[in-house]
Design a protein around this motif. Structure first.
Motif, short mmCIF file in Angstrom:
data_model
loop_
_atom_site.label_atom_id
_atom_site.label_comp_id
_atom_site.label_asym_id
_atom_site.label_seq_id
_atom_site.Cartn_x
_atom_site.Cartn_y
_atom_site.Cartn_z
N ALA A 57 0.96 -1.29 -0.17
CA ALA A 57 -0.09 0.03 0.09
C ALA A 57 0.88 1.38 0.06
O ALA A 57 0.30 2.45 0.14
CB ALA A 57 -0.96 0.02 1.31
N LYS A 58 2.18 1.29 -0.23
CA LYS A 58 3.09 2.42 -0.20
C LYS A 58 2.98 3.16 -1.38
O LYS A 58 2.74 2.35 -2.37
CB LYS A 58 4.48 1.93 0.04
N ILE A 86 0.74 4.98 -3.15
CA ILE A 86 -0.12 4.83 -3.95
C ILE A 86 -0.95 6.38 -3.97
O ILE A 86 -1.10 6.67 -2.95
CB ILE A 86 -1.43 3.94 -3.81
N ILE A 94 -6.71 6.62 -4.62
CA ILE A 94 -7.30 6.05 -3.43
C ILE A 94 -8.78 6.61 -3.47
O ILE A 94 -9.80 6.35 -3.20
CB ILE A 94 -6.62 6.74 -2.30
N PRO A 112 -13.52 4.29 -3.42
CA PRO A 112 -15.04 4.15 -2.74
C PRO A 112 -15.89 4.10 -3.88
O PRO A 112 -16.95 3.65 -3.71
CB PRO A 112 -15.07 5.62 -2.09
N TYR A 170 -16.17 0.71 -5.27
CA TYR A 170 -16.92 -0.07 -4.47
C TYR A 170 -18.50 0.04 -4.67
O TYR A 170 -19.14 -0.75 -4.48
CB TYR A 170 -16.38 0.29 -2.82
N PHE A 219 -2.98 -2.85 -6.20
CA PHE A 219 -3.19 -3.61 -4.92
C PHE A 219 -3.26 -5.15 -5.27
O PHE A 219 -2.97 -5.82 -4.26
CB PHE A 219 -4.49 -3.26 -4.47
N LYS A 277 -11.73 -4.74 1.66
CA LYS A 277 -10.74 -4.71 2.59
C LYS A 277 -9.57 -3.87 2.63
O LYS A 277 -9.00 -3.17 3.43
CB LYS A 277 -9.94 -6.24 2.30
N ILE A 278 -9.42 -3.52 1.28
CA ILE A 278 -8.17 -2.38 0.95
C ILE A 278 -8.78 -1.25 1.71
O ILE A 278 -7.83 -0.37 2.63
CB ILE A 278 -8.19 -1.96 -0.47
N LEU A 279 -10.34 -0.82 1.59
CA LEU A 279 -10.70 0.57 2.39
C LEU A 279 -10.71 0.29 3.84
O LEU A 279 -11.06 1.09 4.57
CB LEU A 279 -11.95 0.81 1.73
N GLY A 280 -10.26 -0.83 4.23
CA GLY A 280 -10.48 -1.29 5.80
C GLY A 280 -11.84 -1.30 6.18
O GLY A 280 -12.43 -1.09 7.50
N LEU A 281 -12.88 -1.80 5.35
CA LEU A 281 -14.28 -1.92 5.71
C LEU A 281 -14.51 -3.33 6.23
O LEU A 281 -15.88 -3.35 6.68
CB LEU A 281 -15.24 -1.56 4.54
N HIS A 335 -13.11 -4.44 9.21
CA HIS A 335 -13.34 -4.38 10.41
C HIS A 335 -14.19 -3.12 10.97
O HIS A 335 -14.32 -2.10 10.40
CB HIS A 335 -12.16 -4.71 11.35
#
Lengths: 214, 214
Positions: A3-4, A6, A11, A15, A18, A55, A76-80, A82
DNA sequence: TAGATTGTTAATCGATTAACAATC
DNA sequence: TAGATTGTTAATCGATTAACAATC
């Protein structure tokens, strides 16, 4: 999933991918090619493939992309994948609007606290969350795990509150106040400057009118 | 003041210049060089000069920029020198928050109407503006001059309402609904997608955590 | 296998930064 | 006039698009 480095532009587009993939899923679409998606979204297919390949290789030659799989991976990439605990500082109309917006919870952003300075609001509940006084904030943060704070306070309180939040280990601030927060660089700040958005609209409206006057 | 072909990036920065110049004025600062401003705003002086020179030569060699003059000129470029009439469609928390936000009026955005579908809200007043039913919208637009409509309705109503607005000569839509409106290209659309903003925040938060776990 | 479509390299385009001559 | 700082041209950097070989 490196993820470095980018770019912000990439980014910012995630969304939207998505969202479109979610709609395709709802419509029961199983697979899609970058070309088909590009027509729907009105971006180039090349850009879609480039963006995704930052990614990982989520597609398959000759087939395209599996909608459900790609949706999950971007999630997952967006952290959704968790749950994030969020508090809202400022329980005015905007703060309450955010607290009421149930869609956020669906995406894993759970509002665990709502704070204001106005004693009139003390004890009032919004969607089952009781408004607390900001004087109780530090105590609250010591006893609860909170990652995100939304700042919907007026400008003059916002800077001071942001510092307090950072001192109490908040790692991300969703800033609705009309100022640029200066915070340690490991603190994530995402700005929503509504008045700037309105001015952009105004610029374009104005430009359009001018062009057609001459 | 040739406004053709100015990039989105430049336009996006104008409101921020405007904000900083406003603050400088409040602080009684009379003149500023691109260099001083660049330090304050954390952008390059070169970018400031390039951006401004898209619209004209507002500075003076050896002196810099007159703060008040530049502020006024950027205001004009952004169309803040005349009043815009705005209606809000959707009088939920977010719609009411926008209606309540007096700062907009100070910048020339006057809320002249507030509409909803929920009959419970009929007649309720927000900052002296009585909420009307959307069934009265067309009639209202025929009798009143309105340039901007803010759309704070749920997704499923938003597309249909946008079409109605355009049919009734609205030229600019401030869209808070989570969909991309497809409208004639002479209609200005400015999107505020809060959930996308929150996902960008989440991405960065997530990335930060991941990098420091390894 | 042939056809389709990705992943990825190369080419182009645009935006940002650097440099400096013009000028207040 | 000398110093400062703009306006603007040129150089660099980054992002987007095009092209195509790899491969399912």
């Amino acid at each position: 999933m490196d993820a470095k480095g980018i770019s912000r532009a990439v980014i910012s587009r995630l969304p939207r991918y998505y969202r479109y993939l979610g709609e395709l899923m709802e419509d029961g679409v199983e697979r899609i090619s970058s070309n088909e998606l590009s027509e729907k979204m009105r971006v180039t297919a090349s850009q879609i493939r480039q963006d995704l390949n930052n990614f990982g290789g989520f597609g398959q030659q000759g087939y395209g992309y599996n909608v459900q799989y790609l949706y999950t991976e971007i999630g997952k990439i967006l952290g959704l994948d968790h749950v994030h605990h969020m508090i809202i500082l400022g329980a005015g109309n905007l703060g309450q609007a955010l607290a009421n917006y149930v869609q956020f919870e669906k995406r894993g952003f759970k509002v665990v606290g709502l704070f204001d300075v106005n004693p009139v609001l003390a004890g009032v509940s919004v969607r089952g969350i009781e408004i607390k006084m900001i004087s109780d904030l530090e105590e609250f943060l010591k006893n609860n795990s909170v990652q995100i704070a939304a700042l919907t306070l007026p400008k003059n309180k916002a800077a001071e509150m942001a510092d307090l939040l950072v001192a109490n280990n908040i790692k991300a601030i969703w800033n609705f106040a009309h100022l640029d927060l200066t915070l340690p660089e490991n603190v994530i700040v995402e700005n929503v400057h509504l008045s700037e958005s309105l001015m952009r609209l105004s610029y374009n409206l104005n430009r359009y009118v001018n062009e057609h006057q001459q």
